[in-house]
Design an enzyme around this catalytic site. Structure first.
Site, mmCIF file in Angstrom:
data_model
loop_
_atom_site.group_PDB
_atom_site.id
_atom_site.type_symbol
_atom_site.label_atom_id
_atom_site.label_comp_id
_atom_site.label_asym_id
_atom_site.label_seq_id
_atom_site.Cartn_x
_atom_site.Cartn_y
_atom_site.Cartn_z
ATOM 1 N N ASP A 122 51.640 36.259 45.683
ATOM 2 C CA ASP A 122 52.933 36.219 45.008
ATOM 3 C C ASP A 122 52.646 36.306 43.507
ATOM 4 O OD1 ASP A 122 55.609 35.985 44.368
ATOM 5 O OD2 ASP A 122 55.981 34.356 45.782
ATOM 6 N N TRP A 123 53.670 36.484 42.711
ATOM 7 C CA TRP A 123 53.498 36.751 41.278
ATOM 8 C C TRP A 123 52.911 35.545 40.553
ATOM 9 C CZ3 TRP A 123 54.515 40.688 43.825
ATOM 10 C CH2 TRP A 123 54.665 41.941 43.245
#
Ligand SMILES: *[C@@H]1O[C@H](CO)[C@@H](O)[C@H](O)[C@H]1NC(C)=O
Ligand SMILES: *[C@@H]1O[C@H](CO)[C@@H](O)[C@H](O)[C@H]1NC(C)=O
Ligand SMILES: *[C@@H]1O[C@H](CO)[C@@H](O)[C@H](O)[C@H]1NC(C)=O
Ligand SMILES: *[C@@H]1O[C@H](CO)[C@@H](O)[C@H](O)[C@H]1NC(C)=O
Ligand SMILES: *[C@@H]1O[C@H](CO)[C@@H](O)[C@H](O)[C@H]1NC(C)=O
Length: 873
Positions: free
Chosen positions: A280-281
């Site tokens: 995920d970011w």
């Protein structure tokens, strides 16, 4: 994914609160065991050709080309929310990765589809697929390679969790059908889907690792993981999903982005995942460790603590880690091959696959090409390509067929065309500040069509309920206020329609004191909705309540008031809030939505472990002590009658379920038949490449400031090679090995051992419309395990469902449902396999209209079915 939520104040907060908080560790017994090495992809026959093509390309790549492909080029360093590095010389382009699950985020001329929770409420597998196709067409049309959806995690364990609405409902099987049908739809048009977030990310607050604190740890046992949280991921992998996104949080104290047990064991070996795994970011927190643990791509490429300054754990560091011998070349080759093979698998090598034509960072036609760099060249960034097609139709059908009629006293609905309506509540009309006035929908103003965060999309328009009344020529007066207006004077025959809502979203935005999760609002309506309904009900005798909501809310403050005749949940309809609702309330179509979660009578109905986790010194600990008992599984076990049961939903007509038959298909054995061995995988040289493969090219033109590159200065590359020569070794984790293994017994194909999906029984049921209006029924199938088992199982569990076509009064349809081997198994933590606990036992296979409306039972022992049986709950 999220924008980064970097708080320089969190350290101060931490220190100031330390006096009143206790530090806790991962509870004893919860450990994430090492599992190495990362299994190679490419052994599944469905992917052979794509891997063959990929290997030709990858075997020609240099070290710097390979490491480039595994990482984003930096946050805000390109048009899309994620932009991977490319290998232009070898013929591999940059990939555009873009949010989100209900439509193209931060764009224009796109459809804002109904949210996942709305899709779940349709209980319609065809609409799930059709929405996937439409979403895929829009992402492809914008030139997106990788769609960052669908979301099946959070599962919805915590009713107040902020992002439950992005997924399909609080049950693994509903999530599984929602997720896998969406994946199949999206990928049918060549877009890579991303099933996310693996795993157990059940609250927003404290999810991320930052300088001050580790991300929250979800501590859960192996059986609960398999039977609830991993189930929908298994189905998405079985559907051939191209990408999996790891969650921000930790499991058993180990961050998901570098949890070798989760990625290497469960996902790549047991579920046989053939695509690539991304972070995920800003969820990646180490370089070497995450690579060894099976991460294939990091997004957006930056380090998690201080992004945007041109630092990465991978890119140039990955090149260094290969040269100094810490990450085996073999691991890098597998990661790159997985990415390139997925691109081939979707046919994105075709010349007709569009290039990105929009910019996630601006709505202007021209702007900086690399906004993350202070000195960026400018150019055309938005080409305003209209990708909507006729997708409004499927969006409207879903919004309509999700609408769930909970209560309809005296058949007050449907309304007559000439009904005299008094409409209340700001939720009935568009946000007066503009439909897209809040970034990422980070406000609750006007008609609630979606929650907030990276899972939102800009609206092309909003067809509001008031627009709907207007275009119908309805006789209505609208009071655009959430406080009861003194100028509203009831006249005889008036029907009051009250619009209320409840919102939630992603943690990087706080709305009305709710930091993503419904921390402050609890499960109450927002904007004093309870009081508005009570005040209207005090003055009007016929009140219809319409709710737009992200999840369960408490109805008790007004549900039983005599004036409150009807309650409709319209969930989160996206742009199509108006006409979809009109078709239901004026009776063109009977409601056919069903609750994708339970509605409690009080928050006390839930176990304490489902409360939100507050501040804890050190790593917050979230221990899933309730095990399998979430949502209806809990209510049944604790013998609590909810306000409305999972699966409940009325119609303007009634249905009967009759003439059921049960047919054995596959004879069950305690353990499934043995899996097949893995097929062969690509073979590359494992020699460590020459340092020169990572040198910056001489006189590199136009180096972009802070952009992430995979090259090293010559001296750095040479030093890394020298370290290797000098025998410097990496402190590998305990249990580390680099020898590929045969894989676990529970594996064998995408999704796991294919025998798990053998159909054990088919059930056929006649559904008859026994009422006066045309309507669609949902047949829900729940399995009750034999009652005399040594192993504890939930009373009933949803295993299949089917929605009929529109049946005229008196008409009937024979529907077919199935129960698989896996549906009748439990996960045996010792055998590490799915076990049928009682092969000859009498499983109850219940079919009905809701989890609390089951009167038809088929028994696997006698292989007969009976009607009018006392419901198991
Ligand atoms: C977490 O710990 C539990 C209890 O020991 C274990 O059953 C489970 O497999 C572990 N999960 C992961 C992902 O390591
Ligand atoms: C890639 O292929 C070209 C042409 O066959 C060859 O010259 C080059 O050396 C190859 N590069 C690598 C890294 O294998
Ligand atoms: C890495 O990707 C960037 C962006 O596409 C590209 O400019 C650069 O040339 C690539 N590096 C290599 C080694 O190909
Ligand atoms: C190799 O380089 C990586 C990335 O900088 C580093 O984390 C690792 O410790 C290095 N290994 C050795 C043995 O020095
Ligand atoms: C609309 O409703 C009002 C009362 O609210 C009534 O006086 C009027 O006749 C109605 N108009 C029509 C066209 O039915």
């Amino acid at each position: 994914m999220s924008s980064h939520s970097f708080s320089p104040f969190s350290l101060v907060l931490l220190l100031s609160l330390s006096s009143c908080a206790t530090s806790v560790d991962v509870p004893a017994g919860y450990v994430s065991s090492p599992y190495y090495p990362a299994p190679h992809g490419g052994w599944s026959p469905d992917w052979t050709e794509s891997y063959r093509k990929a290997s030709l390309l990858v075997s020609n790549m240099t070290l710097a080309e390979k490491t480039n492909v595994t990482s984003g080029t930096g946050i805000y360093m390109g048009r899309c929310v994620g932009n991977s590095g490319s290998a232009p010389r070898a013929g591999f382009p940059q990939l555009c990765l873009q949010d989100g699950p209900l439509g193209v985020r931060n764009s224009d001329h796109n459809t804002a589809f109904p949210a996942g929770i709305t899709v779940g409420a349709t209980f319609d597998k065809d609409l799930m697929h059709a929405r996937g196709v439409a979403i895929g067409e829009e992402f492809r049309g914008k030139g997106v390679n990788v769609h960052l959806g669908p979301s099946v995690g959070p599962l919805g364990r915590r009713p107040r969790g902020g992002r439950n609405w992005e997924g399909f409902g609080a049950d693994p099987v509903l999530q599984a059908f929602g997720g896998s049908r969406t994946v199949e739809g999206i990928q049918s048009v060549g877009v890579i889907a991303t099933i996310k977030h693996l795993i157990a990310n059940e609250q927003e607050k404290y999810r991320m690792y930052n300088l001050a604190q580790d991300g929250i740890s979800s501590n859960l046992d192996d059986r609960t993981l398999h039977e609830l949280y991993l189930w929908p991921f298994a189905e998405a992998v079985r559907s051939g999903v191209g990408s999996v996104m790891m969650a921000y949080n930790a499991v058993n104290g180990s961050a998901c982005s570098q949890n070798s047990y989760l990625i290497n064991n469960l996902l790549k070996d047991e579920l046989g995942f053939q695509g690539f795994v991304m972070s995920d970011w800003l969820a990646q927190i180490t370089g070497v460790a995450s690579a060894l643990s099976g991460l294939d791509m990091t997004m957006p490429g930056d380090i998690h603590t201080i992004p945007l300054f041109g630092s990465s754990y991978w890119m140039y560091e990955y090149s260094r880690s290969v040269l100094n011998g810490s990450i085996p070349v073999d691991r890098l080759n597998d990661a790159v091959t997985r990415i390139v093979a997925t691109w081939f698998q979707m046919g994105q090598d075709s010349a007709s696959y569009p290039k990105p034509n929009f910019d996630s960072n601006t709505l202007d036609a021209e702007g900086p090409l690399f906004p993350g760099s202070l000195f960026s060249p400018k150019g055309v960034v938005n080409e305003f390509v209209d990708v909507q097609g006729n997708h409004a139709v499927v969006a409207r059908d879903i919004a309509r067929d999700a609408i769930t009629l909970l209560k309809n006293t005296n058949d007050i609905l449907p309304l007559a065309k000439t009904a005299k309506l008094k409409v209340f509540g700001t939720d009935a009309e568009k946000n007066p500040d503009g439909i897209n006035s809040c970034t990422d929908m980070g406000c609750d103003k006007g008609t609630l069509g979606m929650g907030w965060g990276s899972g939102s999309a800009r609206y092309p328009y909003v067809d509001s309920p008031i627009d709907g009344f207007k275009s119908r020529g309805a006789n209505y007066t609208f009071f655009n206020t959430d406080s009861f207006p003194s100028n509203s004077v009831p006249t005889a025959g008036d029907i009051a329609v009250v619009f209320v809502n409840a919102d939630s979203g992603e943690n990087y935005i706080t709305v009305e004191n709710n930091p993503g999760d419904r921390t402050d609002s609890n499960l109450n309506l927002w904007h004093n909705g309870d009081k508005l309904i009570q005040d209207v009900a005090a003055k009007y005798t016929d009140v219809v309540v319409i709710v737009h909501t992200v999840g369960p809310i408490l109805l008790e403050a007004w549900h039983d008031l005599p004036a409150v005749k009807a309650v409709l949940f319209a969930h989160l309809p996206g742009q199509e809030a108006g006409e979809s609702l009109m078709q239901i309330i004026f009776g063109d179509v009977s409601p056919s939505g069903h609750l994708p979660y339970t509605i409690p009578k009080s928050e006390d109905n839930y176990p304490d472990s489902l409360d939100l986790i507050g501040f804890e010194l050190g790593q917050p600990q979230d221990t899933f002590t309730e095990g399998l008992y979430i949502d209806y599984r809990h209510f049944h076990k604790a013998n609590i009658t909810p306000r409305y049961a999972f699966g409940h939903g009325l119609s303007y007509t009634t249905f009967s379920f009759s003439k059921a038959t049960i047919t054995p298909v596959t004879t069950l054995t305690t353990l499934p038949p043995a899996r097949a061995a893995k097929g062969s995988t690509m073979v590359y040289s494992t020699a460590i490449p020459a340092a020169a493969e990572a040198y910056w090219p001489a006189n590199f033109p136009n180096r972009i400031w802070r952009y992430l590159y995979s090259w090293l200065e010559k001296a750095d590359a040479d030093n890394a090679a020298a370290d290797l020569k000098a025998g410097k070794t990496y402190p590998y984790p305990t249990g580390y090995s680099n020898a590929q293994t045969a894989g676990p017994a529970a594996g064998g194909a995408q999704g796991g051992n294919p025998a798990l999906f053998d159909v054990a029984y088919t059930i056929s049921v006649t559904v008859t419309n026994t009422g006066k209006a045309t309507g669609r029924a949902v047949a829900q199938l729940y399995v009750q395990y034999p009652t005399d088992l040594a192993v504890d199982t939930p009373v009933i569990q949803l295993r299949d469902f089917v929605k009929t076509s529109a049946l005229a009064a008196g008409a009937s349809e024979v529907v077919k449902l199935r129960v698989t081997r896996k549906d009748m198994s439990v996960w045996d933590t010792v055998k590490q396999n799915w076990v049928v606990p009682s092969v000859d036992g009498d499983y109850g296979i219940w079919v009905g209209a809701a989890s609390d409306a089951l009167a038809l039972r088929c028994g696997t022992a006698a292989k007969t079915c009976a009607e009018g049986v006392k419901s198991p709950v």
